[in-house]
Motif scaffolding. Structure first.
Motif, PDB file in Angstrom:
ATOM      1  N   LYS A 146     -37.983  47.681  -7.575  1.00  0.00           N
ATOM      2  CA  LYS A 146     -37.043  47.958  -6.447  1.00  0.00           C
ATOM      3  C   LYS A 146     -35.476  47.727  -7.095  1.00  0.00           C
ATOM      4  N   ALA A 147     -35.456  46.962  -8.023  1.00  0.00           N
ATOM      5  CA  ALA A 147     -34.091  46.699  -8.647  1.00  0.00           C
ATOM      6  C   ALA A 147     -33.907  47.889  -9.704  1.00  0.00           C
ATOM      7  N   GLY A 148     -34.706  48.745  -9.852  1.00  0.00           N
ATOM      8  CA  GLY A 148     -34.732  49.955 -10.773  1.00  0.00           C
ATOM      9  C   GLY A 148     -35.449  49.991 -12.049  1.00  0.00           C
ATOM     10  N   ALA A 149     -36.281  48.913 -12.194  1.00  0.00           N
ATOM     11  CA  ALA A 149     -36.977  48.784 -13.361  1.00  0.00           C
ATOM     12  C   ALA A 149     -38.486  49.657 -13.488  1.00  0.00           C
ATOM     13  N   LYS A 150     -38.474  50.763 -13.615  1.00  0.00           N
ATOM     14  CA  LYS A 150     -39.541  51.580 -13.356  1.00  0.00           C
ATOM     15  C   LYS A 150     -40.728  51.004 -13.954  1.00  0.00           C
ATOM     16  N   ASP A 151     -40.689  50.316 -15.149  1.00  0.00           N
ATOM     17  CA  ASP A 151     -41.808  49.769 -15.569  1.00  0.00           C
ATOM     18  C   ASP A 151     -42.153  48.473 -15.112  1.00  0.00           C
ATOM     19  N   GLY A 152     -41.483  47.748 -14.046  1.00  0.00           N
ATOM     20  CA  GLY A 152     -41.834  46.502 -13.517  1.00  0.00           C
ATOM     21  C   GLY A 152     -41.521  45.330 -14.496  1.00  0.00           C
ATOM     22  N   ILE A 153     -42.247  44.484 -14.476  1.00  0.00           N
ATOM     23  CA  ILE A 153     -41.690  43.159 -15.426  1.00  0.00           C
ATOM     24  C   ILE A 153     -42.785  43.134 -16.608  1.00  0.00           C
ATOM     25  N   ASN A 154     -41.998  42.794 -17.794  1.00  0.00           N
ATOM     26  CA  ASN A 154     -42.627  42.977 -19.129  1.00  0.00           C
ATOM     27  C   ASN A 154     -42.720  41.548 -19.832  1.00  0.00           C
ATOM     28  N   ILE A 155     -43.440  40.719 -19.696  1.00  0.00           N
ATOM     29  CA  ILE A 155     -43.343  39.400 -20.419  1.00  0.00           C
ATOM     30  C   ILE A 155     -43.667  39.735 -21.987  1.00  0.00           C
ATOM     31  N   VAL A 156     -42.873  39.219 -22.672  1.00  0.00           N
ATOM     32  CA  VAL A 156     -43.212  39.397 -24.332  1.00  0.00           C
ATOM     33  C   VAL A 156     -43.019  37.696 -24.939  1.00  0.00           C
ATOM     34  N   GLY A 157     -43.744  37.486 -25.732  1.00  0.00           N
ATOM     35  CA  GLY A 157     -43.579  35.999 -26.214  1.00  0.00           C
ATOM     36  C   GLY A 157     -42.891  36.173 -27.778  1.00  0.00           C
ATOM     37  N   ILE A 158     -42.294  34.929 -27.831  1.00  0.00           N
ATOM     38  CA  ILE A 158     -41.655  34.335 -29.131  1.00  0.00           C
ATOM     39  C   ILE A 158     -42.295  32.996 -29.575  1.00  0.00           C
ATOM     40  N   CYS A 159     -42.439  32.672 -30.846  1.00  0.00           N
ATOM     41  CA  CYS A 159     -42.852  31.480 -31.386  1.00  0.00           C
ATOM     42  C   CYS A 159     -44.252  31.175 -30.743  1.00  0.00           C
ATOM     43  N   CYS A 160     -44.391  30.115 -30.542  1.00  0.00           N
ATOM     44  CA  CYS A 160     -45.805  29.367 -30.356  1.00  0.00           C
ATOM     45  C   CYS A 160     -46.163  29.694 -28.539  1.00  0.00           C
ATOM     46  N   THR A 161     -45.107  29.575 -27.861  1.00  0.00           N
ATOM     47  CA  THR A 161     -45.424  29.765 -26.328  1.00  0.00           C
ATOM     48  C   THR A 161     -45.938  31.238 -26.526  1.00  0.00           C
ATOM     49  N   GLY A 162     -45.070  32.203 -27.125  1.00  0.00           N
ATOM     50  CA  GLY A 162     -45.722  33.434 -27.309  1.00  0.00           C
ATOM     51  C   GLY A 162     -47.246  33.579 -27.779  1.00  0.00           C
ATOM     52  N   ASN A 163     -47.535  32.807 -28.987  1.00  0.00           N
ATOM     53  CA  ASN A 163     -48.868  32.695 -29.343  1.00  0.00           C
ATOM     54  C   ASN A 163     -49.914  32.332 -28.321  1.00  0.00           C
ATOM     55  N   GLU A 164     -49.698  31.357 -27.545  1.00  0.00           N
ATOM     56  CA  GLU A 164     -50.407  30.778 -26.637  1.00  0.00           C
ATOM     57  C   GLU A 164     -50.725  31.810 -25.613  1.00  0.00           C
ATOM     58  N   VAL A 165     -49.734  32.385 -24.913  1.00  0.00           N
ATOM     59  CA  VAL A 165     -50.150  33.450 -24.077  1.00  0.00           C
ATOM     60  C   VAL A 165     -50.489  35.023 -24.729  1.00  0.00           C
ATOM     61  N   MET A 166     -50.273  35.024 -26.004  1.00  0.00           N
ATOM     62  CA  MET A 166     -50.935  36.128 -26.629  1.00  0.00           C
ATOM     63  C   MET A 166     -52.537  35.935 -26.752  1.00  0.00           C
ATOM     64  N   VAL A 167     -52.577  34.800 -27.249  1.00  0.00           N
ATOM     65  CA  VAL A 167     -54.289  34.604 -27.552  1.00  0.00           C
ATOM     66  C   VAL A 167     -55.108  34.500 -26.307  1.00  0.00           C
ATOM     67  N   ARG A 168     -54.569  34.047 -25.102  1.00  0.00           N
ATOM     68  CA  ARG A 168     -55.164  33.890 -23.882  1.00  0.00           C
ATOM     69  C   ARG A 168     -55.056  35.101 -22.946  1.00  0.00           C
ATOM     70  N   HIS A 169     -54.070  35.942 -23.012  1.00  0.00           N
ATOM     71  CA  HIS A 169     -53.898  36.873 -22.044  1.00  0.00           C
ATOM     72  C   HIS A 169     -53.495  38.087 -22.636  1.00  0.00           C
ATOM     73  N   GLY A 170     -53.345  38.253 -23.998  1.00  0.00           N
ATOM     74  CA  GLY A 170     -52.976  39.488 -24.561  1.00  0.00           C
ATOM     75  C   GLY A 170     -51.511  39.955 -24.388  1.00  0.00           C
ATOM     76  N   ILE A 171     -50.784  38.902 -24.045  1.00  0.00           N
ATOM     77  CA  ILE A 171     -49.270  39.157 -23.679  1.00  0.00           C
ATOM     78  C   ILE A 171     -48.702  39.504 -25.360  1.00  0.00           C
ATOM     79  N   PRO A 172     -47.903  40.640 -25.205  1.00  0.00           N
ATOM     80  CA  PRO A 172     -47.554  41.061 -26.756  1.00  0.00           C
ATOM     81  C   PRO A 172     -46.312  39.969 -27.428  1.00  0.00           C
ATOM     82  N   LEU A 173     -46.508  39.972 -28.600  1.00  0.00           N
ATOM     83  CA  LEU A 173     -45.658  39.013 -29.267  1.00  0.00           C
ATOM     84  C   LEU A 173     -44.213  39.865 -29.853  1.00  0.00           C
ATOM     85  N   ALA A 174     -43.163  39.432 -29.320  1.00  0.00           N
ATOM     86  CA  ALA A 174     -41.912  40.006 -29.673  1.00  0.00           C
ATOM     87  C   ALA A 174     -41.388  39.447 -31.114  1.00  0.00           C
TER      88      ALA A 174
END
Ligand code: MSK
Length: 635
Positions: free
Chosen positions: A282-310
């Protein structure tokens, strides 16, 4: 000659943009810091009391003792074990936080959390010797949390911490016990290090280093419990295909970068982001919300949920320079304080979340497990608001990302092997090590450092070891390097693995339903997840009836920089693993400490530090070590 700063193509694309925008990055600050203090580099600068600072002249006729009388050996040993204490404190505080959350779930106090992997919790209970018969899952969680928290409370010096006792081989425990380095209480051991390194206390470098080894083993204990309890709460990783590098940031989405180490908040942010996706659109982001990871919080959500690592450590600031990160949410460790200033150059909301980790200029959302959902909603709403202020003319997202197959926990490695031999899953791995198809196993861990062109040492070493049929595991920002450079793909296996390694990875991958080989490097998770690699090694050692220091197993931190890496490297040595460092440790001002860590340790523990700054030579040296170990086993 100017050293190349990074081998990451997207970082290289953004550095000139940062320069044009007048933004100073970690590499600019590194350059401004030259020449760096030689006394500090050698570890001979003592700032432990206010009579100082004192510094020992290691090569000339200058002072050989500090004002109190401490010599270079004492000063170096004190400095390095304080680093170990700091690293152990970071990891174990993370672990305690997760254990307390598990206790809260058991008591029904934390609605945002649940036990997502009951089988894992039961397995942990069995490992800790907790009887689960007739118990419901909440009771088991309570018992596991209690046994875990005992590792922070036990006052009996002769009773080792529960987790370390449940994790290592019997022979290793006996060897460590004989040296009096088995920790009984994580907090107490860290406190002892701080106490014994005060002015006028322990001055014996050997005794100090033994204290440091105990602290490092406390670090190991904290990492084991952090990993395993996180799996019980958030799910045990299994292979998932995702992507890595700054190209995972999307121009038409509200981009939220989760950064730091502790998964307690990022897990809830991921969940809430799904619920608030429509608001972003609704705020205009046609692809919605995109979570990306950095460092090891990124690795945690990457290995559990396939969240991409930036990004891994060194390119965290450049994620902001893309101009398309709407919120950077940080928890603990490895967060450059500069991110709030860079975020302010754009529209980015930099949000700190932990009471003991704030950054001037950042917005603070006081995260508590009890209010996690509300905190996460506020964070996501802040990101959506920031998105509305984004200036599209300042968006520069490098068109570069790599596919990464990640999520190789112990269970998924054993599961993949079980498709070859259901009765005895480790057998195919052991057979292939014994017959030489796999020469050995290397665990890559650790950070990036401005002392090395970003990612270059990881990639150089991995390609060489792969060509020589070494199976590779990775965690932390090392894993981030491999993911960003395309070495966690099946194509990398086909291109870089030696013939026999390729055949083994193909047999396992095909049989496990991956339609081709396993990736060249197996991503095991964040830096606390180094404990996963130890579990695999212990299982192999137990099956062979040997100890860890007999296995053709090596570890490497080619771009190490953090005090946590000092702690990890030291426990790796204490477990019997030859451990390579590709950056110069700040100990060489003491010949005695250097000898203790690189030679004496071999006799005492079987493991030792091997320092080699040239990555190609380092790979050769690790190959030699692997062959030496194979010879020892008669294979
Ligand atoms: S984040 S400790 S730079 S691995 Fe775990 Fe990366 Fe090292 Fe931080």
């Amino acid at each position: 000659m100017t050293m190349k700063l990074t081998t990451d193509p997207s970082a290289a694309t953004l550095l000139p943009i940062a320069k044009k925008e007048g933004i100073s990055t970690v590499w600019d600050r590194h350059r401004a810091m030259q020449p760096q203090c030689g006394f500090g580099q050698l570890g001979v600068c003592c700032r432990i009391c206010w009579k100082g600072p004192c510094r020992i002249d290691p090569f000339g006729d200058g002072p050989q003792r500090g004002i109190c009388g401490a010599d270079a050996d004492t000063i170096v040993a004190r400095n390095v074990i304080r680093m170990i204490a700091a690293g152990a404190a970071g990891h174990s505080e993370h672990g305690r936080h997760v254990a307390l959350a598990l206790q809260g779930v058991a008591e029904g106090r934390l609605p945002a959390y649940q036990i997502r992997d009951e089988a894992k919790l039961r397995a942990v209970a069995a490992k800790l010797d907790i009887c689960t018969e007739g118990q419901d899952i909440a009771a088991i969680a309570a018992a596991v949390a209690k046994a875990t928290l005992e590792d922070f409370q036990n006052q009996d010096h002769d009773a080792p911490c529960n987790w370390i006792e449940a994790t290592l081989t019997k022979k290793r425990l006996e060897r460590l016990q004989a040296l009096h380095v088995l920790p009984h209480n994580i907090d107490a051991v860290i406190t002892q290090i701080m106490g014994r390194t005060l002015v006028g206390c322990d001055a014996d470098p050997v005794n100090l280093i033994l204290g440091g080894i105990k602290g490092a083993l406390a670090d190991f204990d904290g990492m084991c419990l952090a990993t395993e309890l996180s799996d019980a709460l958030f799910g045990t990783p299994s292979p998932v295909i995702t992507a890595a590098n700054l190209g995972v940031i999307k121009p038409d989405a509200v981009n939220i970068a989760v950064h730091g180490h502790n998964p307690l908040l990022s897990e809830v942010v991921c969940e809430v982001a799904g619920q608030m996706d429509e608001e972003a659109r609704k705020a205009g982001a046609k692809d919605g919300i995109n979570i990306v990871g950095i460092c090891c919080t990124g690795n945690e959500v990457m290995v559990r949920h396939g969240i991409p690592l930036a990004a891994n450590y060194l390119s965290q600031e450049l994620a902001l320079v893309t101009g398309a990160v709407d919120a950077m949410v940080v928890d603990v460790q490895c967060i450059m304080p500069s991110v709030s200033e860079i975020g302010a150059c754009f529209h980015t909301a930099v949000i700190t979340t932990m009471a003991e980790n704030k950054i001037p200029g950042a917005t603070h959302v006081d995260f508590k497990e009890e209010t996690a959902l509300e905190n996460a909603r506020r964070i996501v709403a802040t990101a959506i608001e920031a998105y509305k202020r984004r200036d599209p003319r300042r968006v520069n997202i490098p068109d570069f990302k790599q596919t990464a197959i990640v999520g190789f926990g112990v269970e998924s490695v054993v599961g993949a092997l079980a498709t070859l031999n259901a009765e005895d899953p480790l057998q195919p791995l052991i057979e292939n090590i014994a017959n030489g198809n796999i020469r050995g196993i290397a665990l890559f861990a650790g950070c990036n450092s401005t002392q090395v062109a970003q990612d270059s040492s990881f990639v150089t070493m991995a390609k060489k070891l792969a060509a020589n049929n070494v199976l590779m595991l990775a965690t932390g920002c090392g894993a981030g390097s491999f993911a960003k450079h395309g070495l966690m793909t099946q194509e990398a296996t086909l291109e870089y693995a030696g013939d026999s390694l390729k055949a083994v990875l193909t047999a396992i991958g095909t049989s496990a339903g991956l339609n081709g080989p396993l990736p060249l490097v197996l991503h095991m998770g964040s830096c606390v997840d180094n404990s996963r690699a130890v579990q695999v090694a212990v299982a192999v050692a137990d099956k062979l009836g040997v100890d860890l220091d007999q296995l053709p197993l090596v570890a490497s931190a080619p771009e190490a920089m953090s005090e946590k890496a000092v702690a990890i490297g030291t426990w790796s040595v204490a477990l019997g693993i030859p451990t390579h460092l590709g950056t110069m440790p700040q100990v060489t001002g003491s010949a005695k400490v250097t000898e203790l860590l690189t030679q004496t340790a071999k006799d005492l523990l079987g493991g030792y530090f091997l320092v080699e700054l040239d990555p190609a030579l380092a790979a050769d040296k690790l190959l030699e070590v692997i062959e030496e170990r194979r010879k020892g086993l008669g294979i």
